[in-house]
Design an enzyme around this catalytic site. Sequence first.
Site, PDB file in Angstrom:
ATOM      1  N   ASP A 152     -51.935   3.392  28.916  1.00 53.41           N
ATOM      2  CA  ASP A 152     -50.801   4.143  28.394  1.00 53.41           C
ATOM      3  C   ASP A 152     -51.328   5.304  27.561  1.00 53.41           C
ATOM      4  O   ASP A 152     -52.071   5.103  26.599  1.00 53.41           O
ATOM      5  CB  ASP A 152     -49.913   3.232  27.547  1.00 53.41           C
ATOM      6  CG  ASP A 152     -48.575   3.885  27.231  1.00 53.41           C
ATOM      7  OD1 ASP A 152     -48.177   4.814  27.969  1.00 53.41           O
ATOM      8  OD2 ASP A 152     -47.935   3.482  26.250  1.00 53.41           O
TER       9      ASP A 152
ATOM     10  N   HIS B 145     -43.948  13.652  20.267  1.00 57.43           N
ATOM     11  CA  HIS B 145     -43.985  12.229  19.922  1.00 57.43           C
ATOM     12  C   HIS B 145     -45.189  11.930  19.024  1.00 57.43           C
ATOM     13  O   HIS B 145     -45.056  11.233  18.007  1.00 57.43           O
ATOM     14  CB  HIS B 145     -44.052  11.371  21.184  1.00 57.43           C
ATOM     15  CG  HIS B 145     -44.271   9.908  20.901  1.00 57.43           C
ATOM     16  ND1 HIS B 145     -43.298   9.110  20.342  1.00 57.43           N
ATOM     17  CD2 HIS B 145     -45.363   9.109  21.056  1.00 57.43           C
ATOM     18  CE1 HIS B 145     -43.771   7.876  20.191  1.00 57.43           C
ATOM     19  NE2 HIS B 145     -45.031   7.867  20.608  1.00 57.43           N
TER      20      HIS B 145
ATOM     21  N   GLU C  48     -40.042   2.547  24.375  1.00 55.78           N
ATOM     22  CA  GLU C  48     -40.668   3.847  24.588  1.00 55.78           C
ATOM     23  C   GLU C  48     -40.282   4.324  25.977  1.00 55.78           C
ATOM     24  O   GLU C  48     -40.571   3.656  26.981  1.00 55.78           O
ATOM     25  CB  GLU C  48     -42.191   3.769  24.394  1.00 55.78           C
ATOM     26  CG  GLU C  48     -42.532   3.503  22.932  1.00 55.78           C
ATOM     27  CD  GLU C  48     -44.010   3.721  22.583  1.00 55.78           C
ATOM     28  OE1 GLU C  48     -44.867   3.691  23.483  1.00 55.78           O
ATOM     29  OE2 GLU C  48     -44.285   3.924  21.373  1.00 55.78           O
TER      30      GLU C  48
ATOM     31  N   GLU D  68     -40.879   6.341  29.040  1.00 51.85           N
ATOM     32  CA  GLU D  68     -42.088   6.913  29.627  1.00 51.85           C
ATOM     33  C   GLU D  68     -41.944   7.023  31.145  1.00 51.85           C
ATOM     34  O   GLU D  68     -41.079   6.390  31.749  1.00 51.85           O
ATOM     35  CB  GLU D  68     -43.304   6.025  29.312  1.00 51.85           C
ATOM     36  CG  GLU D  68     -43.445   5.714  27.823  1.00 51.85           C
ATOM     37  CD  GLU D  68     -44.821   5.177  27.441  1.00 51.85           C
ATOM     38  OE1 GLU D  68     -45.756   5.256  28.271  1.00 51.85           O
ATOM     39  OE2 GLU D  68     -44.932   4.685  26.301  1.00 51.85           O
TER      40      GLU D  68
ATOM     41  N   ASP E 117     -42.184   1.029  27.567  1.00 56.66           N
ATOM     42  CA  ASP E 117     -43.282   0.394  26.830  1.00 56.66           C
ATOM     43  C   ASP E 117     -42.695  -0.219  25.558  1.00 56.66           C
ATOM     44  O   ASP E 117     -42.759   0.367  24.481  1.00 56.66           O
ATOM     45  CB  ASP E 117     -44.342   1.459  26.521  1.00 56.66           C
ATOM     46  CG  ASP E 117     -45.506   0.914  25.709  1.00 56.66           C
ATOM     47  OD1 ASP E 117     -45.761  -0.293  25.788  1.00 56.66           O
ATOM     48  OD2 ASP E 117     -46.150   1.716  24.993  1.00 56.66           O
TER      49      ASP E 117
ATOM     50  N   ARG F  79     -42.823  -2.432  16.244  1.00 57.10           N
ATOM     51  CA  ARG F  79     -43.412  -1.459  15.313  1.00 57.10           C
ATOM     52  C   ARG F  79     -44.056  -2.109  14.103  1.00 57.10           C
ATOM     53  O   ARG F  79     -45.042  -1.584  13.572  1.00 57.10           O
ATOM     54  CB  ARG F  79     -42.346  -0.467  14.847  1.00 57.10           C
ATOM     55  CG  ARG F  79     -41.713   0.354  15.946  1.00 57.10           C
ATOM     56  CD  ARG F  79     -42.725   1.170  16.709  1.00 57.10           C
ATOM     57  NE  ARG F  79     -42.088   1.968  17.756  1.00 57.10           N
ATOM     58  CZ  ARG F  79     -42.763   2.590  18.719  1.00 57.10           C
ATOM     59  NH1 ARG F  79     -44.090   2.504  18.769  1.00 57.10           N
ATOM     60  NH2 ARG F  79     -42.128   3.285  19.641  1.00 57.10           N
TER      61      ARG F  79
ATOM     62  N   GLN G  85     -47.327  -3.583  15.301  1.00 55.69           N
ATOM     63  CA  GLN G  85     -48.198  -2.437  15.631  1.00 55.69           C
ATOM     64  C   GLN G  85     -48.776  -1.788  14.371  1.00 55.69           C
ATOM     65  O   GLN G  85     -49.971  -1.481  14.307  1.00 55.69           O
ATOM     66  CB  GLN G  85     -47.387  -1.409  16.432  1.00 55.69           C
ATOM     67  CG  GLN G  85     -48.177  -0.185  16.868  1.00 55.69           C
ATOM     68  CD  GLN G  85     -47.282   0.888  17.513  1.00 55.69           C
ATOM     69  OE1 GLN G  85     -46.082   0.689  17.721  1.00 55.69           O
ATOM     70  NE2 GLN G  85     -47.877   2.021  17.840  1.00 55.69           N
TER      71      GLN G  85
ATOM     72  N   TYR H 201     -52.933  -1.769  14.244  1.00 51.12           N
ATOM     73  CA  TYR H 201     -53.441  -0.705  15.130  1.00 51.12           C
ATOM     74  C   TYR H 201     -54.686   0.013  14.628  1.00 51.12           C
ATOM     75  O   TYR H 201     -55.364   0.677  15.410  1.00 51.12           O
ATOM     76  CB  TYR H 201     -52.333   0.310  15.449  1.00 51.12           C
ATOM     77  CG  TYR H 201     -52.188   1.448  14.470  1.00 51.12           C
ATOM     78  CD1 TYR H 201     -51.545   1.239  13.257  1.00 51.12           C
ATOM     79  CD2 TYR H 201     -52.673   2.719  14.754  1.00 51.12           C
ATOM     80  CE1 TYR H 201     -51.398   2.274  12.357  1.00 51.12           C
ATOM     81  CE2 TYR H 201     -52.536   3.760  13.851  1.00 51.12           C
ATOM     82  CZ  TYR H 201     -51.893   3.525  12.654  1.00 51.12           C
ATOM     83  OH  TYR H 201     -51.750   4.549  11.763  1.00 51.12           O
TER      84      TYR H 201
ATOM     85  N   LYS I 146     -47.666  -4.328  21.642  1.00 48.78           N
ATOM     86  CA  LYS I 146     -47.262  -3.701  22.901  1.00 48.78           C
ATOM     87  C   LYS I 146     -47.417  -4.644  24.093  1.00 48.78           C
ATOM     88  O   LYS I 146     -46.746  -4.455  25.109  1.00 48.78           O
ATOM     89  CB  LYS I 146     -48.163  -2.483  23.171  1.00 48.78           C
ATOM     90  CG  LYS I 146     -48.169  -1.439  22.081  1.00 48.78           C
ATOM     91  CD  LYS I 146     -47.137  -0.401  22.362  1.00 48.78           C
ATOM     92  CE  LYS I 146     -47.333   0.820  21.489  1.00 48.78           C
ATOM     93  NZ  LYS I 146     -46.323   1.834  21.848  1.00 48.78           N
TER      94      LYS I 146
ATOM     95  N   THR J  85     -44.053  -4.780  29.417  1.00 53.15           N
ATOM     96  CA  THR J  85     -43.842  -3.373  29.784  1.00 53.15           C
ATOM     97  C   THR J  85     -43.022  -3.385  31.063  1.00 53.15           C
ATOM     98  O   THR J  85     -43.435  -4.006  32.052  1.00 53.15           O
ATOM     99  CB  THR J  85     -45.189  -2.665  30.055  1.00 53.15           C
ATOM    100  OG1 THR J  85     -46.051  -2.851  28.925  1.00 53.15           O
ATOM    101  CG2 THR J  85     -44.988  -1.178  30.309  1.00 53.15           C
TER     102      THR J  85
ATOM    103  N   THR K 181     -44.741   7.983  25.229  1.00 56.88           N
ATOM    104  CA  THR K 181     -43.332   8.281  24.948  1.00 56.88           C
ATOM    105  C   THR K 181     -43.046   9.755  25.172  1.00 56.88           C
ATOM    106  O   THR K 181     -43.779  10.619  24.683  1.00 56.88           O
ATOM    107  CB  THR K 181     -43.003   7.932  23.492  1.00 56.88           C
ATOM    108  OG1 THR K 181     -43.444   6.613  23.251  1.00 56.88           O
ATOM    109  CG2 THR K 181     -41.517   8.057  23.221  1.00 56.88           C
TER     110      THR K 181
ATOM    111  N   GLU L  17     -38.311   7.172  16.265  1.00 55.66           N
ATOM    112  CA  GLU L  17     -38.098   8.608  16.054  1.00 55.66           C
ATOM    113  C   GLU L  17     -36.603   8.924  15.904  1.00 55.66           C
ATOM    114  O   GLU L  17     -36.212   9.702  15.038  1.00 55.66           O
ATOM    115  CB  GLU L  17     -38.669   9.407  17.228  1.00 55.66           C
ATOM    116  CG  GLU L  17     -40.185   9.354  17.342  1.00 55.66           C
ATOM    117  CD  GLU L  17     -40.643   9.866  18.696  1.00 55.66           C
ATOM    118  OE1 GLU L  17     -40.933  11.066  18.818  1.00 55.66           O
ATOM    119  OE2 GLU L  17     -40.698   9.052  19.637  1.00 55.66           O
TER     120      GLU L  17
HETATM  121 MN    MN Z   1     -46.297   3.851  24.972  1.00 57.79          MN
END
Ligand code: MN
Length: 400
Positions: A101, A108, A174, A176, A208, A212, A215, A219, A228, A232, A329, A343
């Site tokens: 990804d 984004h 997300e 995508e 995706d 959050r 993550q 991350y 994640k 998916t 995204t 967002e």
């Molecule tokens: Mn993604």
Amino acid sequence: MFQPAGGQLRVGVAIGEHVLDLAAVAAAGLLPADPAAFAAPSLNAFLALGRATWTATRRRVGELLTAGNTELRAAGLVPGALHPQDAVHLCLPVEVADYVDFYSSLEHATNLGRLFRPGGEPLLPNWRHLPVAYHGRAGTVVPSGTPIVRPCGQRLSPRAGEPSFGPSTRLDIELEVGFVVGVGSRLGTPVPAADAAEHIFGLVLVNDWSARDIQAWEYQPLGPFLGKSFATSISPWVVPLDALAPFRAPARPQDPPVLPYLRAEGDWALDLDLLVELHTAGMAARGLPPEVISRTNLRHVYWTMPQQLAHATVNGASLRTGDLFASGTVSGPEPGTYGSLIELTWGGTQPLRLPDGSERAFLEDGDTVTLRGWCGGDGGRPRVGFGAVSGQVQPAPLSG
Ligand code: MN
């Protein structure tokens, strides 16, 4: 890939509200490829045959479906090989080999940088020099309609400053678009950007799903992992690159100029309209239709597919048939064009107001998210639909 009631998985092509059974058409000797490739449990066998066969097959199917052509009827395939779409089961189209990804939308990446690292430079120094990505989990790529179980994991409690375990409270989407690799490549041999069309079979819609809170805690320093990898979703239809030729457009300018291996000739931006629909359980109970919460277009994206492919293989990593490369995204420049809830609600601080009177910062159990995409259908251009990818959030299996 589809399955008629009581039948086996086979390859089909969408024609209006119907699916044409290509396994049956090929068995009748009407297609320029090995019939076994269409009676297989995934598109992979067909994908491995390469661009010349993809193009010849698509041209031939177009010919067979042209008004006045009687070959399908003469072979006894009409109406038997034409199924109403709503009478068949649409399945995972590809046996996904590897899943990568990207993070290719400038808007984004800038928004997420502001939200995850407030006060710092939103874009890290490498972002304009290479298409940033993470390796996702191929085994949890699921077809549209698969329920999405709310993941549990570690989240940092801002007050305690320590992690706790439980269901994600910041479950997000997300929006995508991904491309599917048909022909693989040799280990140790980079794929030049100029060869992209020999490898890219077609495109799918990708959601995706992202936790959050999980993550944000996990991350750094190695990127997304459990926030994640739980699921998916991809759309059932793979739109061949050939079908998208009328909608290709010049890519946006890149500043600073990229290194030579990332230079790609030709028009590789795609004028693909995208939207996100949210349907809460409350809206469904009141008979309210889904609410469109974002509208955007893939042409905004900064890094193109040939650049992504060239970068992913520049170290000699090989491609495999069935590899899925997602865009990251897709967010446009204005708030209503963002491709994720984090967002759209600016980190949850500006919840969306929905027609049933409820508010959403992040997803709640029972919420259904559907992504849709299409090219054209305006001003004389044909319409090429991507269909939809949808998933409903289910409660977490355990808590605390
Ligand atoms: Mn993604």
